[in-house]
Design an enzyme around this catalytic site. Structure first.
Site, PDB file in Angstrom:
ATOM      1  N   ASP A   1       0.857  -1.181   0.000  1.00 36.54           N
ATOM      2  CA  ASP A   1       0.000   0.000   0.000  1.00 36.54           C
ATOM      3  C   ASP A   1       0.902   1.243   0.000  1.00 36.54           C
ATOM      4  OD1 ASP A   1      -3.268   0.044   1.428  1.00 36.54           O
ATOM      5  OD2 ASP A   1      -2.306   1.666   0.304  1.00 36.54           O
TER       6      ASP A   1
ATOM      7  N   ASP B   1      -2.843   4.816  -2.517  1.00 32.06           N
ATOM      8  CA  ASP B   1      -3.868   5.429  -1.683  1.00 32.06           C
ATOM      9  C   ASP B   1      -4.229   6.828  -2.197  1.00 32.06           C
ATOM     10  OD1 ASP B   1      -5.248   5.095   0.976  1.00 32.06           O
ATOM     11  OD2 ASP B   1      -4.230   6.992   1.357  1.00 32.06           O
TER      12      ASP B   1
ATOM     13  N   GLU C   1      -6.139   4.003  -6.166  1.00 30.25           N
ATOM     14  CA  GLU C   1      -7.416   4.241  -5.489  1.00 30.25           C
ATOM     15  C   GLU C   1      -7.878   5.619  -5.922  1.00 30.25           C
ATOM     16  OE1 GLU C   1      -7.644   5.520  -1.519  1.00 30.25           O
ATOM     17  OE2 GLU C   1      -9.458   4.416  -1.080  1.00 30.25           O
TER      18      GLU C   1
ATOM     19  N   HIS D   1     -11.271  -2.544   3.395  1.00 31.22           N
ATOM     20  CA  HIS D   1     -11.157  -2.116   4.802  1.00 31.22           C
ATOM     21  C   HIS D   1     -11.871  -0.799   5.063  1.00 31.22           C
ATOM     22  CE1 HIS D   1      -8.252   0.156   2.614  1.00 31.22           C
ATOM     23  NE2 HIS D   1      -8.068   0.936   3.657  1.00 31.22           N
ATOM     24  N   ASP D   2     -12.350  -0.158   3.971  1.00 26.76           N
ATOM     25  CA  ASP D   2     -13.075   1.110   4.122  1.00 26.76           C
ATOM     26  C   ASP D   2     -14.582   0.950   3.956  1.00 26.76           C
ATOM     27  OD1 ASP D   2     -10.588   2.987   2.255  1.00 26.76           O
ATOM     28  OD2 ASP D   2     -10.767   2.627   4.418  1.00 26.76           O
TER      29      ASP D   2
HETATM   30  O1  TEU Z   1      -9.303   5.910   1.648  1.00 28.86           O
HETATM   31  C1  TEU Z   1      -9.682   7.023   0.865  1.00 28.86           C
HETATM   32  C2  TEU Z   1     -11.049   7.446   1.176  1.00 28.86           C
HETATM   33  O2  TEU Z   1     -11.651   8.222   0.512  1.00 28.86           O
HETATM   34  C3  TEU Z   1     -11.627   6.904   2.400  1.00 28.86           C
HETATM   35  O3  TEU Z   1     -11.877   8.013   3.183  1.00 28.86           O
HETATM   36  C4  TEU Z   1     -12.863   6.080   2.068  1.00 28.86           C
HETATM   37  O4  TEU Z   1     -13.384   6.375   0.810  1.00 28.86           O
HETATM   38  C5  TEU Z   1     -13.910   6.397   3.057  1.00 28.86           C
HETATM   39  O5  TEU Z   1     -13.335   6.135   4.303  1.00 28.86           O
HETATM   40  C6  TEU Z   1     -15.128   5.540   2.823  1.00 28.86           C
HETATM   41  O6  TEU Z   1     -16.048   5.861   3.829  1.00 28.86           O
HETATM   42  C7  TEU Z   1      -7.903   5.718   1.745  1.00 28.86           C
HETATM   43  C8  TEU Z   1      -7.668   4.503   2.632  1.00 28.86           C
HETATM   44  O7  TEU Z   1      -8.219   3.352   1.997  1.00 28.86           O
HETATM   45  C9  TEU Z   1      -8.317   4.775   3.960  1.00 28.86           C
HETATM   46  O8  TEU Z   1      -8.248   3.624   4.816  1.00 28.86           O
HETATM   47  C10 TEU Z   1      -7.597   5.950   4.602  1.00 28.86           C
HETATM   48  O9  TEU Z   1      -8.266   6.294   5.812  1.00 28.86           O
HETATM   49  C11 TEU Z   1      -7.584   7.171   3.672  1.00 28.86           C
HETATM   50  O10 TEU Z   1      -7.281   6.866   2.328  1.00 28.86           O
HETATM   51  C12 TEU Z   1      -6.511   8.143   4.125  1.00 28.86           C
HETATM   52  O11 TEU Z   1      -5.249   7.554   3.885  1.00 28.86           O
END
Ligand code: TEU
Length: 559
Positions: free
Chosen positions: A98, A199, A254, A327-328
């Site tokens: 990542d 990310d 992403e 994970h999000d």
């Molecule tokens: O996520 C990007 C992002 O937009 C997230 O805020 C996600 O879309 C949102 O939480 C959905 O509800 C990336 C990573 O995957 C995330 O875990 C990190 O918190 C974020 O970037 C900051 O690095």
């Protein structure tokens, strides 16, 4: 379309904090991952996407990095990392790391230096601006609630953070920042990793002048409008030239806010930027007035429309990624399907069939292969995620949402629902740790766990294993053209895949019922003499008229 290993691969995402704990501190670690590599080999996945394991104060569970070339103490050592990488490669599994370079931790040495003085050599590694009339430099909102600016009294200025205030944004317009990032990426590639998940890479180029965003009525802050910025493709092409093109890598960006046209640039077939992107339209369909904090459900017709758009409009121009969870996101079974005990297994297999028979690289989020479901949180003190905690405070303090409704929304859409420990067996803490887990374990681990499912040939695990094996067996699954059927159906998702070969044409018909009751489907004439390639029911042969059981899925192949 040109063959590439990452087009034919299935990726498994490991959220290391919750995957496997080897030393009883309640937090997953690299030795724990090593102990589970045979499980991944058994499942048949080709690539692991490993969420961040770098040194971090864990304000955002590792997405706030203070040293890109050191391993977080809780996760182990660089020697553990090297052993894990070797163990993966010995099993024919590649490792994608990542890459979190839109921002660092505020404890990264670059930022520690940058905040010291206005003329510090690292000052322009970040965005520092004067306030305006005693307020923030502009009206941008943070993704984690509140303003995207934090006042710093050391120099009486504000710094930009699109996420938490401990995640200051890097200034990618500064060539020194780009060179530092590329040097770090080369260091990891020289260690032998096989790619990067990037990310929020669509946010790295901000508009000059950092102009205000459009304020919605009643809102104090505005969406910053930073995605797909003016130099993003220039910077990624520079990254490709300085790093990516020198190795045989898989890269996935992403890209919140990405459009089809932008995706054709990010994931252009000539390989000058990235291999593929994550788009987020399908996981935004159930958003509401307060963004994700709703109890709305996805309408299947909208889901089919979005998925079909990405299947059809990227074809031949760029490569798709395929995911329903990560994970999000909440657990895909709970969000897109039905996690009721009487339907859970059928539905998990149906969702997997629907996704894995499409064109693109499928991503399996840890536990998805078991049909794991959203973990219920009884109170806010069980919640760990900064995004949820900040939103709870912002929306309830503001009186726009009641605490009861906000807890309901956190249980439906909060990130913690999918971040609870991997359920390995029916022993204490689901076999994840001998200590106290950093976050609660889903109480249903005695019903849903890997040990039981590996022993049960009809389990969700073994169904995923079959799906993953089919992708290697049938080129039509990887390279076939996609065509949606019955677009108007509110309960059935049916589509075909077609691949012209030298000695004939392979055609695949995929039918997935998203309904909790029986549905009928007329099989097109040409598939009547096809073979059932995979299905979650007991169907043995192809009839003209299918009476589909609740959440039944079937794929028919005609050569
Ligand atoms: O996520 C990007 C992002 O937009 C997230 O805020 C996600 O879309 C949102 O939480 C959905 O509800 C990336 C990573 O995957 C995330 O875990 C990190 O918190 C974020 O970037 C900051 O690095």
């Amino acid at each position: 379309m040109e063959r590439k290993w990452w087009k034919e691969a299935v990726v498994y995402q490991i959220y290391p904090r919750s995957f496997m704990d080897s030393d009883g501190d309640g937090v997953g670690d690299l030795k724990g991952i090593i102990s589970r590599l045979d499980y991944l080999k058994e499942l048949g996945v080709d690539v692991v996407w490993l969420s961040p394991v770098y040194k971090s104060p864990n304000d955002d569970n590792g997405y706030d990095i203070s040293d890109y070339q050191a391993i977080m103490e809780e996760f182990g050592t660089m020697e553990d990392f090297d052993r894990m990488l070797a163990g993966m490669h010995e099993r024919g599994i590649r490792l994608v790391m990542d890459l979190v370079v839109n921002h660092t931790s505020d404890e990264h040495p670059w930022f520690v230096e940058s905040r010291k003085s206005k003329d510090n050599p690292y000052r322009d590694y970040y965005f520092w601006r004067e306030g305006k009339e005693g307020k923030e430099p502009n009206n941008w909102a943070s993704c984690f609630s509140g303003s995207a600016w934090q006042y710093d009294d050391a120099t009486d200025m504000y710094y930009l953070h699109l996420f938490s205030k401990k995640q200051p944004d890097l200034n990618w317009d500064n060539p020194k920042v780009r060179d530092e990032v590329f040097s770090m990426m080369n260091w990891w590639c020289d260690k032998g990793i096989d790619g990067f998940r990037m990310d929020v890479i669509s946010m790295i180029s901000k508009k000059p002048g950092l102009p205000d965003g459009e304020l919605f009525p009643g809102a104090q802050y505005a969406w910053p409008g930073v995605v797909n910025g003016p130099h993003v493709h220039e910077y990624l092409q520079e990254m490709n030239c300085q790093v990516l093109s020198h190795y045989d890598l898989m890269t996935v960006g992403e890209c919140a806010g990405v459009t089809i046209e932008e995706a054709k640039k990010y994931a252009r077939a000539d390989g000058k930027e990235l291999s593929m992107v994550f788009q987020f339209e399908h996981v935004g369909l159930d958003d509401g007035r307060f963004g994700k904090w709703t109890d709305r459900r996805v309408d299947l017709r909208d889901f089919k429309r979005i998925m079909s758009k990405w299947q059809s409009e990227l074809a031949g121009a760029a490569w798709n990624s395929l995911f329903l969870g990560n994970h999000d996101q909440p657990r895909s079974l709970s969000r897109f399907g039905c996690d009721a005990p009487q339907h859970r297994v059928m539905c998990a297999k149906m969702l997997a069939t629907c996704l894995h028979m499409m064109q693109g690289t499928p991503y399996v989020y840890q536990g998805e292969e078991l049909g794991m479901t959203n973990t219920p949180f009884d109170s806010l003190d069980e919640v760990r995620d900064i995004e949820s905690l900040n939103a709870f405070r912002e929306l309830t303090d503001g009186g726009v949402v009641t605490p009861e409704d906000m807890m309901r929304f956190i249980n439906l859409r909060g990130r913690d629902t999918a971040r609870t420990p991997m359920q390995w067996d029916d022993s204490e803490n689901a076999g994840f740790t001998t200590g106290t887990p950093w976050i609660k374990v889903n109480p249903n681990y005695k019903e849903i766990n890997a040990a039981d499912q590996m022993a049960d040939p009809d389990s969700v695990f073994h169904y995923y294993k079959k799906l993953i094996a089919l992708r290697k067996q049938e080129d039509v699954i990887v390279y076939g053209d996609y065509q949606l059927l019955a677009p108007e159906s509110e309960t059935l998702y049916a589509y075909t895949r077609t691949l012209e070969r030298e000695d004939g044409t392979d055609e695949l018909l995929v039918i997935c019922s998203f309904a909790g009751q029986e549905e009928t489907f007329e099989i097109p004439e040409k598939f009547l003499d096809g073979e059932i390639l995979i299905g979650n029911g007991r169907r043995e042969s192809v009839e003209r008229r299918f009476i589909l059981a609740p959440y039944e899925a079937v794929a028919i192949l005609k050569r």
